[in-house]
Design an enzyme around this catalytic site. Structure first.
Site, PDB file in Angstrom:
ATOM      1  N   GLY A  11      -9.427  18.024   0.043  1.00 44.20           N
ATOM      2  CA  GLY A  11     -10.466  18.839  -0.053  1.00 44.20           C
ATOM      3  C   GLY A  11     -10.655  19.990  -1.243  1.00 44.20           C
ATOM      4  N   VAL A  24      -6.261  20.886 -19.386  1.00 40.29           N
ATOM      5  CA  VAL A  24      -6.762  20.617 -20.794  1.00 40.29           C
ATOM      6  C   VAL A  24      -6.432  21.252 -21.724  1.00 40.29           C
ATOM      7  CG1 VAL A  24      -8.978  19.961 -21.715  1.00 40.29           C
ATOM      8  CG2 VAL A  24      -8.592  19.375 -19.313  1.00 40.29           C
ATOM      9  N   ARG A  72     -11.545  11.159  -0.741  1.00 41.68           N
ATOM     10  CA  ARG A  72     -10.334  10.504  -0.082  1.00 41.68           C
ATOM     11  C   ARG A  72     -10.517   9.176  -0.227  1.00 41.68           C
ATOM     12  NH1 ARG A  72      -8.598  15.236   2.504  1.00 41.68           N
ATOM     13  NH2 ARG A  72     -10.041  16.666   3.147  1.00 41.68           N
ATOM     14  N   ASP A 103      -0.984  18.248   0.400  1.00 40.77           N
ATOM     15  CA  ASP A 103       0.058  17.466   0.956  1.00 40.77           C
ATOM     16  C   ASP A 103      -0.133  16.130   0.531  1.00 40.77           C
ATOM     17  OD1 ASP A 103      -1.458  17.198   3.068  1.00 40.77           O
ATOM     18  OD2 ASP A 103       0.023  17.519   4.373  1.00 40.77           O
ATOM     19  N   THR A 125      -5.043  24.020  -2.232  1.00 40.89           N
ATOM     20  CA  THR A 125      -5.863  23.868  -0.783  1.00 40.89           C
ATOM     21  C   THR A 125      -5.880  25.102  -0.306  1.00 40.89           C
ATOM     22  OG1 THR A 125      -5.241  23.196   1.459  1.00 40.89           O
ATOM     23  CG2 THR A 125      -3.379  23.387  -0.134  1.00 40.89           C
ATOM     24  N   ILE A 126      -7.112  25.370   0.416  1.00 39.61           N
ATOM     25  CA  ILE A 126      -7.228  26.542   0.962  1.00 39.61           C
ATOM     26  C   ILE A 126      -6.396  27.047   2.073  1.00 39.61           C
ATOM     27  CG2 ILE A 126      -9.907  26.510   0.230  1.00 39.61           C
ATOM     28  CD1 ILE A 126     -10.381  26.104   3.288  1.00 39.61           C
ATOM     29  N   ASP A 127      -5.620  26.010   2.588  1.00 41.38           N
ATOM     30  CA  ASP A 127      -5.151  26.168   4.100  1.00 41.38           C
ATOM     31  C   ASP A 127      -3.596  26.862   3.779  1.00 41.38           C
ATOM     32  OD1 ASP A 127      -6.987  24.634   5.232  1.00 41.38           O
ATOM     33  OD2 ASP A 127      -5.921  22.830   5.012  1.00 41.38           O
ATOM     34  N   ASP A 129      -0.814  25.879   3.242  1.00 41.84           N
ATOM     35  CA  ASP A 129       0.305  25.144   3.973  1.00 41.84           C
ATOM     36  C   ASP A 129       1.328  24.321   3.233  1.00 41.84           C
ATOM     37  OD1 ASP A 129      -1.409  23.210   3.635  1.00 41.84           O
ATOM     38  OD2 ASP A 129      -1.811  22.394   5.421  1.00 41.84           O
ATOM     39  N   ARG A 171      -6.625  23.836   9.072  1.00 35.74           N
ATOM     40  CA  ARG A 171      -6.296  22.417   9.382  1.00 35.74           C
ATOM     41  C   ARG A 171      -5.323  22.777  10.790  1.00 35.74           C
ATOM     42  NH1 ARG A 171      -3.576  17.990   5.663  1.00 35.74           N
ATOM     43  NH2 ARG A 171      -1.980  19.664   5.616  1.00 35.74           N
ATOM     44  N   ARG A 214     -16.748  49.153  22.318  1.00 30.78           N
ATOM     45  CA  ARG A 214     -17.872  48.293  22.974  1.00 30.78           C
ATOM     46  C   ARG A 214     -18.046  46.973  22.318  1.00 30.78           C
ATOM     47  NH1 ARG A 214     -18.097  50.223  27.704  1.00 30.78           N
ATOM     48  NH2 ARG A 214     -20.122  48.891  28.153  1.00 30.78           N
TER      49      ARG A 214
END
Length: 319
Positions: A11, A24, A72, A103, A125-127, A129, A171, A214
């Protein structure tokens, strides 16, 4: 080492371009050529190589996504696919690789290293993890994106006196939900690491009603389960009007924050330095302000734990 390659896989995450730029320019500073691999491990197998120079990475530090694109590859999961990737790299004179991703990307990097290609993994990775690092590239940006969404949805929730359930990415981990929920003042946060208790969520809503509140914001990590079922259950138990907002892929895009740009720049540069020192099969991580490296195979066997103190604090502050 005279020629290395860089790829992004899995991702996309805001800050990947900043990491590519750092790889680079750090390599070129040390008189090392850089080959950009298009579309991750799929591009390795099919030889989708582009020579990178200083101009290739100009004006990309502020851009989300990845200029190298990502994909992928089921083919790369096979022994034949990995052997073809190694052969393509050898034909192109590539002596080392920087792999930016999560991962799955790291597992691919470890596999290539076993086949003789020195490889360094950069956690993008945004997760958030990935073990052995307190932050991954893209996490800070996605948390800010979610907090901004919470702020906007809260305006509508207040105006219409409604409960809003907001599903966020992550995820199988609750790092995004916890950080954004704490920063956004969510009334309840549901994450995969803690068994979901909708009854407690409804009790929190009723407690707020009793003191004149509320509206409520309920943040749910995608790994918890079917958010539609959770929303329906909250509606049924509370008897109150409830709306669901699934933020989806809007969380992946956008301009990376300053923190993600700096983190990506430091990690990308360190990856090149490790390769030039003869290091291999390592991943980059950050602890506090210090950039560190860890054996990638060992890191993949670890599990990153959620900060329960933060989770408990969120509950205290939402009373």
């Amino acid at each position: 080492m005279k020629r290395i390659a860089v790829l992004t896989s899995g991702g996309d995450a805001p800050g990947m371009n900043a990491a590519i730029r750092a790889v680079v320019r750090t390599a070129i500073y040390h008189n090392v050529e850089v080959i950009g691999v298009m579309r991750g491990y799929s591009g390795l197998i099919h030889g989708e190589f582009v020579k990178m120079d200083l101009g290739s990475v100009a004006d990309i530090i502020h851009r989300g996504g990845t200029i190298l694109h990502t994909a992928r590859s089921q083919e790369f999961l096979t022994e034949d696919g990995r052997q073809r990737a190694v052969q393509k790299m050898k034909e192109a004179g590539i002596e080392g690789l920087v792999a930016i991703g999560g991962d799955g990307t790291f597992r691919g990097a470890a596999a290539l290293d076993k086949l003789g290609i020195p490889t360094i993994g950069v956690p993008g990775t945004i997760d958030n993890d990935i073990p052995c690092t307190s932050l991954t590239i893209g996490f800070d940006t996605v948390v800010n994106t979610v907090v901004d969404a919470i702020n906007k949805i809260r305006d509508t929730a207040t105006s219409h006196e409604r409960i809003f359930v907001i599903e966020v990415m992550g995820r199988n981990a609750g790092f995004i939900a916890l950080a954004a929920g704490l920063a956004g003042g969510a009334e309840s946060i549901l994450i995969p690491e803690i068994p979901a208790d909708v009854t407690t969520v409804v009790d929190n809503i009723r407690r707020g009603l009793a003191r004149g509140k509320r509206h409520s914001i309920i943040l749910v990590a995608e790994g918890v389960g079917d958010v539609r079922e959770i929303t329906e259950k909250i509606t049924k138990l509370s008897g109150l009007e409830t709306r669901l907002s699934i933020l989806g892929y809007i969380q992946r895009g956008g301009t990376p924050t300053a923190l993600d740009r700096i983190l990506a720049s430091r990690m990308g540069a360190e990856a090149v330095r490790l390769l030039l020192k003869g290091e291999r099969a390592k991943m980059i991580g950050i602890a506090g302000e210090e950039i560190k490296s860890f054996d990638i195979q060992w890191a993949l066997q670890q599990k990153k734990e959620i900060d329960l103190d933060q989770y408990n604090l969120a509950g205290i502050l939402s009373i």
